[in-house]
Enzyme design. Structure first.
Site, PDB file in Angstrom:
ATOM      1  N   SER A  25       0.838  -1.191   0.000  1.00 39.28           N
ATOM      2  CA  SER A  25       0.000   0.000   0.000  1.00 39.28           C
ATOM      3  C   SER A  25       0.877   1.246   0.000  1.00 39.28           C
ATOM      4  O   SER A  25       2.094   1.168  -0.015  1.00 39.28           O
ATOM      5  CB  SER A  25      -0.935   0.047   1.203  1.00 39.28           C
ATOM      6  OG  SER A  25      -0.172   0.121   2.382  1.00 39.28           O
ATOM      7  N   THR A  57      -3.022   0.802  -5.876  1.00 39.18           N
ATOM      8  CA  THR A  57      -2.900   0.281  -4.522  1.00 39.18           C
ATOM      9  C   THR A  57      -4.022   0.922  -3.708  1.00 39.18           C
ATOM     10  O   THR A  57      -5.037   1.331  -4.254  1.00 39.18           O
ATOM     11  CB  THR A  57      -1.484   0.538  -3.948  1.00 39.18           C
ATOM     12  OG1 THR A  57      -1.337  -0.153  -2.707  1.00 39.18           O
ATOM     13  CG2 THR A  57      -1.171   2.001  -3.769  1.00 39.18           C
ATOM     14  N   TYR A  58      -3.833   1.010  -2.419  1.00 39.59           N
ATOM     15  CA  TYR A  58      -4.818   1.677  -1.576  1.00 39.59           C
ATOM     16  C   TYR A  58      -4.084   2.571  -0.589  1.00 39.59           C
ATOM     17  O   TYR A  58      -2.911   2.364  -0.278  1.00 39.59           O
ATOM     18  CB  TYR A  58      -5.721   0.670  -0.852  1.00 39.59           C
ATOM     19  CG  TYR A  58      -4.986  -0.316   0.030  1.00 39.59           C
ATOM     20  CD1 TYR A  58      -4.858  -0.092   1.403  1.00 39.59           C
ATOM     21  CD2 TYR A  58      -4.402  -1.462  -0.506  1.00 39.59           C
ATOM     22  CE1 TYR A  58      -4.171  -0.986   2.213  1.00 39.59           C
ATOM     23  CE2 TYR A  58      -3.728  -2.356   0.298  1.00 39.59           C
ATOM     24  CZ  TYR A  58      -3.618  -2.118   1.654  1.00 39.59           C
ATOM     25  OH  TYR A  58      -2.932  -3.001   2.450  1.00 39.59           O
ATOM     26  N   GLY A  73       5.636  -2.658   0.724  1.00 39.55           N
ATOM     27  CA  GLY A  73       5.531  -3.923   0.017  1.00 39.55           C
ATOM     28  C   GLY A  73       6.125  -3.827  -1.379  1.00 39.55           C
ATOM     29  O   GLY A  73       7.071  -3.071  -1.619  1.00 39.55           O
ATOM     30  N   ALA A  75       5.229  -2.278  -3.912  1.00 43.48           N
ATOM     31  CA  ALA A  75       5.219  -0.903  -4.419  1.00 43.48           C
ATOM     32  C   ALA A  75       6.513  -0.169  -4.088  1.00 43.48           C
ATOM     33  O   ALA A  75       6.917   0.743  -4.819  1.00 43.48           O
ATOM     34  CB  ALA A  75       4.030  -0.144  -3.846  1.00 43.48           C
TER      35      ALA A  75
END
Length: 119
Positions: A25, A57-58, A73, A75
């Site tokens: 995220s 993503t969020y 992560g 990302a």
């Protein structure tokens, strides 16, 4: 018919941390999320000006007032500390609303402080 429209945007945010060993995220200062009308855990699109990468993503809320933007992560492999990113959230609106819809946009300075905003 519904249209997918830009609803909230954080422009020229600087990445402050990258943590690979995390579920994933983008961690964002919740005060900046609120200013851009982006909800915690809302789906976002992140465009990296430095390397051209784009990822979905969020948004997860970080520490209030920190002005942090932390890629987590997988990302975290798509950016580096100091990279300039644009964060966008979208909304589905009906045809009539789309004609008058205006997104909330905040533009940040080099210290991740709000330089100006558009509505």
């Amino acid at each position: 018919m519904q249209r997918q429209m830009l609803n909230g945007k954080i422009h020229t945010a600087r990445i402050t941390r990258c943590v690979v060993d995390y579920e994933g995220s983008l961690e964002i200062d919740p005060e900046l999320l609120k200013e851009a009308d982006i909800l915690p855990y809302e789906k976002i699109l992140v465009a990296n000006r430095n390397n051209g990468s784009r990822l979905e993503t969020y948004a997860i809320p970080g520490k209030a007032g920190s002005r942090d933007f932390c890629l987590n992560g997988p990302a975290a492999k798509l950016g580096n500390v100091g990279d300039v990113v644009t964060i966008m959230a979208f909304a589905l609106v009906d045809e009539q609303e789309a004609a008058v819809h205006r997104p909330t946009v905040i533009v940040l300075d080099e210290n991740n402080r709000i330089a100006h905003r558009h509505n």
